[in-house]
Design an enzyme around this catalytic site. Structure first.
Site, PDB file in Angstrom:
ATOM      1  N   GLU A  92     -76.373  48.605  36.592  1.00  0.00           N
ATOM      2  CA  GLU A  92     -76.218  49.376  35.184  1.00  0.00           C
ATOM      3  C   GLU A  92     -77.429  50.499  35.348  1.00  0.00           C
ATOM      4  O   GLU A  92     -78.617  50.099  35.661  1.00  0.00           O
ATOM      5  CB  GLU A  92     -76.598  48.296  34.193  1.00  0.00           C
ATOM      6  N   CYS A 105     -82.558  55.825  33.169  1.00  0.00           N
ATOM      7  CA  CYS A 105     -83.148  54.335  33.636  1.00  0.00           C
ATOM      8  C   CYS A 105     -82.413  53.680  34.536  1.00  0.00           C
ATOM      9  O   CYS A 105     -81.123  53.501  34.268  1.00  0.00           O
ATOM     10  CB  CYS A 105     -83.321  53.603  32.139  1.00  0.00           C
ATOM     11  N   CYS A 112     -81.666  39.701  38.561  1.00  0.00           N
ATOM     12  CA  CYS A 112     -83.092  39.823  38.772  1.00  0.00           C
ATOM     13  C   CYS A 112     -83.826  38.368  38.714  1.00  0.00           C
ATOM     14  O   CYS A 112     -83.383  37.534  38.240  1.00  0.00           O
ATOM     15  CB  CYS A 112     -83.943  40.074  37.354  1.00  0.00           C
ATOM     16  N   CYS A 116     -88.034  36.068  32.891  1.00  0.00           N
ATOM     17  CA  CYS A 116     -88.866  36.380  31.604  1.00  0.00           C
ATOM     18  C   CYS A 116     -88.042  35.777  30.507  1.00  0.00           C
ATOM     19  O   CYS A 116     -86.663  36.089  30.627  1.00  0.00           O
ATOM     20  CB  CYS A 116     -88.834  37.806  31.598  1.00  0.00           C
ATOM     21  N   CYS A 119     -85.683  38.157  28.058  1.00  0.00           N
ATOM     22  CA  CYS A 119     -84.903  39.304  28.759  1.00  0.00           C
ATOM     23  C   CYS A 119     -83.542  38.851  29.181  1.00  0.00           C
ATOM     24  O   CYS A 119     -83.656  37.642  29.878  1.00  0.00           O
ATOM     25  CB  CYS A 119     -85.680  39.967  30.138  1.00  0.00           C
ATOM     26  N   CYS A 343     -83.926  48.067  26.551  1.00  0.00           N
ATOM     27  CA  CYS A 343     -84.795  47.327  27.484  1.00  0.00           C
ATOM     28  C   CYS A 343     -84.433  45.836  27.095  1.00  0.00           C
ATOM     29  O   CYS A 343     -84.316  45.337  26.172  1.00  0.00           O
ATOM     30  CB  CYS A 343     -86.272  47.312  27.258  1.00  0.00           C
TER      31      CYS A 343
HETATM   32  N1  SAH Z   1     -89.148  43.925  36.137  1.00  0.00           N
HETATM   33  C1  SAH Z   1     -89.665  45.290  35.429  1.00  0.00           C
HETATM   34  C2  SAH Z   1     -88.901  46.117  34.969  1.00  0.00           C
HETATM   35  C3  SAH Z   1     -87.618  45.785  33.846  1.00  0.00           C
HETATM   36  S1  SAH Z   1     -88.116  45.309  32.270  1.00  0.00           S
HETATM   37  C4  SAH Z   1     -90.622  44.667  34.326  1.00  0.00           C
HETATM   38  O1  SAH Z   1     -90.874  43.749  33.995  1.00  0.00           O
HETATM   39  O2  SAH Z   1     -91.445  45.714  33.910  1.00  0.00           O
HETATM   40  C5  SAH Z   1     -88.411  46.866  31.518  1.00  0.00           C
HETATM   41  C6  SAH Z   1     -89.125  46.573  30.220  1.00  0.00           C
HETATM   42  O3  SAH Z   1     -88.476  45.798  29.261  1.00  0.00           O
HETATM   43  C7  SAH Z   1     -90.521  45.624  30.383  1.00  0.00           C
HETATM   44  O4  SAH Z   1     -91.357  46.199  29.906  1.00  0.00           O
HETATM   45  C8  SAH Z   1     -89.872  44.463  29.624  1.00  0.00           C
HETATM   46  O5  SAH Z   1     -91.129  43.565  29.110  1.00  0.00           O
HETATM   47  C9  SAH Z   1     -89.174  45.188  28.241  1.00  0.00           C
HETATM   48  N2  SAH Z   1     -88.195  44.091  28.205  1.00  0.00           N
HETATM   49  C10 SAH Z   1     -87.572  43.156  28.633  1.00  0.00           C
HETATM   50  N3  SAH Z   1     -86.734  42.587  27.898  1.00  0.00           N
HETATM   51  C11 SAH Z   1     -86.935  42.996  26.550  1.00  0.00           C
HETATM   52  C12 SAH Z   1     -86.134  42.928  25.223  1.00  0.00           C
HETATM   53  N4  SAH Z   1     -85.131  41.966  24.933  1.00  0.00           N
HETATM   54  N5  SAH Z   1     -86.541  43.794  24.520  1.00  0.00           N
HETATM   55  C13 SAH Z   1     -87.540  44.646  24.499  1.00  0.00           C
HETATM   56  N6  SAH Z   1     -88.322  44.772  25.636  1.00  0.00           N
HETATM   57  C14 SAH Z   1     -87.743  44.238  26.750  1.00  0.00           C
END
Ligand code: SAH
Length: 363
Positions: A92, A105, A112, A116, A119, A343
């Site tokens: 994506e 982006c 992944c 987390c 996410c 994000c």
């Molecule tokens: N794996 C990398 C890049 C992908 S996530 C990382 O963790 O940085 C990119 C950003 O989106 C990260 O800062 C993460 O904390 C944020 N993110 C992930 N899930 C989210 C959500 N549901 N709402 C807002 N931000 C989120």
């Protein structure tokens, strides 16, 4: 299967590849330009190449390998592309128009491996890391869709490695893709216009610090203590805050004058957004004397994630506490939530299963 996608080769590699076919070196440069400057996606379109060379290339390699499955356009103009690799894994990419520049982006992995809890991509698990070519192609596909094939873009393009996946677990493909993307005879998007975000793969932060020509760095924090970060971002068990912040400090020492790096802090209602947690965060950063800025990202909700975004007054209060302790903090406005492009919402969702949910979750 012809797995060699020429879009993943640097200009020198392409010249070498063509030389092996008995072609002069200008052919390699010509094809590099066709792929990255003219943004052509197949050899058929390279009508300035001799027919038999095109046929030979078609036998041995592909010009590009991603196919676009669907495209979603948000009410705010953001576009999300759901693509497939040649071996059927989802990729994506999100195009975010802004007044004076565009931001693309891109994803570094399909799915992944990091878990987390806030996410949605985590729910896919790791399918596989993307190749350099697959990273470069995402940019080409988005630019062609928005502006037309090979058309000049009206303003600059910024790139963020914040899509699906952990870029630092696809480090070699990532760095190679960025070198290809920076080539002046191709896309010519230089490292300075690129920001890569990591969940905190400490050895790679240290490795990046030693590289001169490199993208900007963002680090996802999400919590001010190990106790909470272990729950939200399990990678913290491997590289806890102490090690992460020490690496950040070392990285900071490698910055050029005036350059900074960023922390990202996703704001989860009632979980990590109290004033006390803002004080803990400020104390943590001040203790390690890192002068990074903090981007506060209200959580983008997505069923079945068990979180809600912090309300605006909470985000503002958190920001003020940070500012009062000398930390520069900014609130990020979410884009493309209605099409699952924001994000943490990238989970290869197709039309059928996101349109209804997004209506109720988008505010
Ligand atoms: N794996 C990398 C890049 C992908 S996530 C990382 O963790 O940085 C990119 C950003 O989106 C990260 O800062 C993460 O904390 C944020 N993110 C992930 N899930 C989210 C959500 N549901 N709402 C807002 N931000 C989120």
């Amino acid at each position: 299967m012809k797995n060699l996608s020429l879009t993943g080769l640097s200009q020198e590699e392409l010249v070498t590849f063509l030389a092996q076919l008995g072609e002069p070196s200008y052919r390699g440069r010509q094809i590099f330009r066709a792929l990255h400057h003219r943004r052509l996606r197949s050899f058929e379109e390279m009508t300035d190449l001799p027919k038999d060379l095109r046929a030979k290339l078609n036998e041995l390699a592909t010009a590009s390998s991603l196919t676009v499955e669907s495209r979603f356009i948000s009410e705010d103009g953001t576009r999300r592309y759901l693509m497939k690799t040649h071996d059927n894994f989802p990729v994506e990419t999100v195009f975010i128009p802004e007044e004076r520049r565009d931001t693309i982006c891109f994803s570094s992995q399909s799915g992944c491996p990091l878990q987390c809890s806030f996410c949605l991509t985590a729910q896919l698990g790791l399918l596989r890391s993307l190749t350099a070519g697959e990273i470069v192609e995402q940019i080409i596909i988005a630019l062609n869709d928005v502006y037309g094939m090979g058309a000049k873009t009206p303003h600059g393009t910024n790139l963020v490695g914040m899509g699906a996946g952990e870029p630092f677990l696809a480090f070699d493909s990532l760095m190679k893709a960025l070198r290809i993307i920076a080539d002046p005879s191709g896309l010519h998007i230089v490292h300075n216009r690129v920001t890569v975000s990591t969940a905190g793969v400490v050895p790679r932060i240290r490795e990046l610090a030693a590289i001169d020509d490199r993208p900007h760095l963002a680090i996802s924090l999400a919590a001010p203590t190990d106790e909470l970060r272990n729950v939200l971002m399990p990678i913290n068990k491997k590289w806890p805050l102490k090690e992460l912040l020490a690496a950040c400090k070392d990285f900071e020492r490698s910055l050029k004058p005036g350059e900074r790096f960023t922390f990202e802090y996703v704001m989860l209602d009632g979980v990590n957004d109290a004033d006390e947690q803002a004080r803990q965060l400020a104390n943590l950063l001040n203790h390690y004397q890192v002068h990074a800025k903090v981007n506060l990202i209200p959580h983008n909700p997505a069923h079945p994630l068990p979180y809600r975004p912090s309300p605006p007054h909470r985000v503002e209060s958190f920001r003020r506490v940070l500012e009062s302790k000398g930390i520069d903090a900014f609130v990020r406005r979410p884009r493309g939530r209605d099409i699952f492009a924001a994000c943490g919402q990238l989970a290869a969702r197709g039309e059928a299963n996101f349109s209804k949910e997004s209506a109720s979750f988008s505010r």
